[in-house]
Design a protein around this motif. Structure first.
Motif, mmCIF file in Angstrom:
data_model
loop_
_atom_site.group_PDB
_atom_site.id
_atom_site.type_symbol
_atom_site.label_atom_id
_atom_site.label_comp_id
_atom_site.label_asym_id
_atom_site.label_seq_id
_atom_site.Cartn_x
_atom_site.Cartn_y
_atom_site.Cartn_z
ATOM 1 N N GLU A 1 79.784 46.751 -41.550
ATOM 2 C CA GLU A 1 79.883 45.346 -41.145
ATOM 3 C C GLU A 1 78.480 44.769 -41.058
ATOM 4 N N SER A 2 78.317 43.575 -41.541
ATOM 5 C CA SER A 2 77.007 42.920 -41.427
ATOM 6 C C SER A 2 76.844 42.380 -40.006
ATOM 7 N N PRO A 3 75.622 42.008 -39.628
ATOM 8 C CA PRO A 3 75.424 41.475 -38.272
ATOM 9 C C PRO A 3 76.167 40.158 -38.089
ATOM 10 N N SER A 4 76.696 39.963 -36.900
ATOM 11 C CA SER A 4 77.436 38.736 -36.600
ATOM 12 C C SER A 4 76.544 37.746 -35.875
ATOM 13 N N ILE A 5 77.099 36.605 -35.565
ATOM 14 C CA ILE A 5 76.353 35.478 -35.007
ATOM 15 C C ILE A 5 75.708 35.812 -33.666
ATOM 16 N N GLY A 6 76.351 36.626 -32.851
ATOM 17 C CA GLY A 6 75.799 36.959 -31.538
ATOM 18 C C GLY A 6 74.482 37.696 -31.633
ATOM 19 N N LEU A 7 74.398 38.663 -32.533
ATOM 20 C CA LEU A 7 73.162 39.424 -32.715
ATOM 21 C C LEU A 7 72.062 38.541 -33.282
ATOM 22 N N LEU A 8 72.405 37.719 -34.255
ATOM 23 C CA LEU A 8 71.405 36.829 -34.847
ATOM 24 C C LEU A 8 70.867 35.830 -33.825
ATOM 25 N N LEU A 9 71.761 35.280 -33.023
ATOM 26 C CA LEU A 9 71.359 34.315 -32.000
ATOM 27 C C LEU A 9 70.547 34.986 -30.891
ATOM 28 N N ALA A 10 70.896 36.213 -30.535
ATOM 29 C CA ALA A 10 70.146 36.940 -29.506
ATOM 30 C C ALA A 10 68.712 37.223 -29.961
ATOM 31 N N VAL A 11 68.530 37.568 -31.225
ATOM 32 C CA VAL A 11 67.179 37.799 -31.743
ATOM 33 C C VAL A 11 66.381 36.499 -31.741
ATOM 34 N N ALA A 12 67.028 35.395 -32.114
ATOM 35 C CA ALA A 12 66.344 34.096 -32.081
ATOM 36 C C ALA A 12 65.956 33.730 -30.646
ATOM 37 N N CYS A 13 66.827 34.006 -29.690
ATOM 38 C CA CYS A 13 66.510 33.735 -28.278
ATOM 39 C C CYS A 13 65.315 34.555 -27.814
ATOM 40 N N MET A 14 65.273 35.817 -28.197
ATOM 41 C CA MET A 14 64.141 36.660 -27.790
ATOM 42 C C MET A 14 62.844 36.172 -28.421
ATOM 43 N N ALA A 15 62.903 35.692 -29.652
ATOM 44 C CA ALA A 15 61.697 35.159 -30.293
ATOM 45 C C ALA A 15 61.226 33.900 -29.568
ATOM 46 N N ILE A 16 62.143 33.037 -29.202
ATOM 47 C CA ILE A 16 61.771 31.816 -28.472
ATOM 48 C C ILE A 16 61.185 32.168 -27.113
ATOM 49 N N LEU A 17 61.800 33.120 -26.414
ATOM 50 C CA LEU A 17 61.281 33.524 -25.106
ATOM 51 C C LEU A 17 59.882 34.118 -25.226
ATOM 52 N N ALA A 18 59.666 34.948 -26.226
ATOM 53 C CA ALA A 18 58.344 35.557 -26.409
ATOM 54 C C ALA A 18 57.282 34.486 -26.662
ATOM 55 N N VAL A 19 57.592 33.523 -27.510
ATOM 56 C CA VAL A 19 56.643 32.449 -27.816
ATOM 57 C C VAL A 19 56.367 31.604 -26.575
ATOM 58 N N GLN A 20 57.404 31.269 -25.839
ATOM 59 C CA GLN A 20 57.216 30.440 -24.643
ATOM 60 C C GLN A 20 56.374 31.158 -23.592
ATOM 61 N N TRP A 21 56.653 32.442 -23.357
ATOM 62 C CA TRP A 21 55.866 33.180 -22.370
ATOM 63 C C TRP A 21 54.412 33.314 -22.803
ATOM 64 N N MET A 22 54.184 33.569 -24.089
ATOM 65 C CA MET A 22 52.791 33.699 -24.546
ATOM 66 C C MET A 22 52.065 32.360 -24.469
ATOM 67 N N ARG A 23 52.745 31.267 -24.721
ATOM 68 C CA ARG A 23 52.113 29.943 -24.579
ATOM 69 C C ARG A 23 51.732 29.679 -23.131
ATOM 70 N N ILE A 24 52.585 30.073 -22.204
ATOM 71 C CA ILE A 24 52.275 29.898 -20.780
ATOM 72 C C ILE A 24 51.090 30.770 -20.383
ATOM 73 N N VAL A 25 51.100 32.005 -20.840
ATOM 74 C CA VAL A 25 50.034 32.942 -20.476
ATOM 75 C C VAL A 25 48.688 32.466 -20.992
ATOM 76 N N TRP A 26 48.635 31.974 -22.216
ATOM 77 C CA TRP A 26 47.361 31.609 -22.805
ATOM 78 C C TRP A 26 46.944 30.175 -22.507
ATOM 79 N N SER A 27 47.802 29.393 -21.870
ATOM 80 C CA SER A 27 47.437 27.995 -21.586
ATOM 81 C C SER A 27 46.422 27.910 -20.472
ATOM 82 N N ARG A 28 46.677 28.504 -19.355
ATOM 83 C CA ARG A 28 45.745 28.517 -18.213
ATOM 84 C C ARG A 28 45.093 27.173 -17.963
ATOM 85 N N ASP A 29 45.910 26.139 -17.829
ATOM 86 C CA ASP A 29 45.371 24.792 -17.606
ATOM 87 C C ASP A 29 44.624 24.689 -16.313
#
Length: 156
Positions: free
Chosen positions: A128-156
Motif C-alpha cells: 500500500e502506498s502512503p495515505s493522506i495522514g502520513l503525508l500530512l503528518a510529515v508536512a506538519c513536522m516540517a512546518i513545526l521544525a521551521v517555525q521553531w528554528m525561526r523562533i530560536v534564531w530570531s532573538r529579537d
C-alpha cells in the motif's frame, strides 16, 4: 607592565542574573498560534489513514493488519512525531525556554527526515502506498521544525 586604558573595565559588562534569565527565554509571539494550530492538525492526523486502511493511532500503537506490512519506519515516525511534535513542542510553548525551543526545532528536523524516509518505505513496500495522514503528518513536522528554528534564531 601594560596598563589598561581607562574605560576598558566599563565596556566589559557581566550580565546580571535577571539579564541572563531574559536571554534564556523566547517570545514566540504570533508564531505560537501557528505552532499550536499545526500541533492540533498533527493530533488530527492520527485519526486519518497512514497506510492502507490503518489510521495513524494504529500505526503508533503497532495494531495494524500484518498484511499491510507497515514496518518499522512509519511506526518510528509516529512515535517520534508524537514525542517531538506534540510533547516537546508543548513543553517549549509552556516553558518558553530557549534550549527547549532549540531542541524542538532540531529534533523536528530529524523527525521530518524520518517521515520522508517512512513515506519512501511505504512507496517501495509494494503493498500500500502512503495515505493522506502520513503525508500530512510529515508536512506538519516540517512546518513545526521551521517555525521553531525561526523562533530560536530570531532573538529579537
Amino acid at each position: 607592565m601594560l596598563s589598561k586604558p581607562e574605560g576598558a573595565d566599563e565596556s566589559r559588562h557581566e550580565p546580571t542574573k535577571s539579564e541572563r534569565e531574559v536571554l534564556r527565554r523566547i517570545d514566540p509571539g504570533s508564531r505560537a498560534l501557528v505552532i499550536a494550530s499545526v500541533m492540533l492538525v498533527l493530533v488530527l492526523c492520527s485519526l486519518l489513514p497512514w497506510a492502507g486502511g490503518a489510521a495513524g493511532w494504529q500505526v503508533l500503537m503497532g495494531q495494524t493488519d500484518p498484511a499491510l506490512k507497515v514496518g518499522l519506519l512509519p511506526r518510528l515516525f509516529a512515535i517520534n512525531s508524537t514525542i517531538v511534535g506534540i510533547g516537546l513542542g508543548a513543553l517549549a510553548l509552556i516553558t518558553r525556554r530557549w534550549i527547549v525551543a532549540f531542541l524542538a526545532g532540531l529534533a523536528g528536523v530529524v523527525v521530518t527526515f524520518e517521515g520522508v524516509i517512512a513515506i519512501w518505505s511505504r512507496q517501495t513496500s509494494g503493498v500500500e502506498s502512503p495515505s493522506i495522514g502520513l503525508l500530512l503528518a510529515v508536512a506538519c513536522m516540517a512546518i513545526l521544525a521551521v517555525q521553531w528554528m525561526r523562533i530560536v534564531w530570531s532573538r529579537d
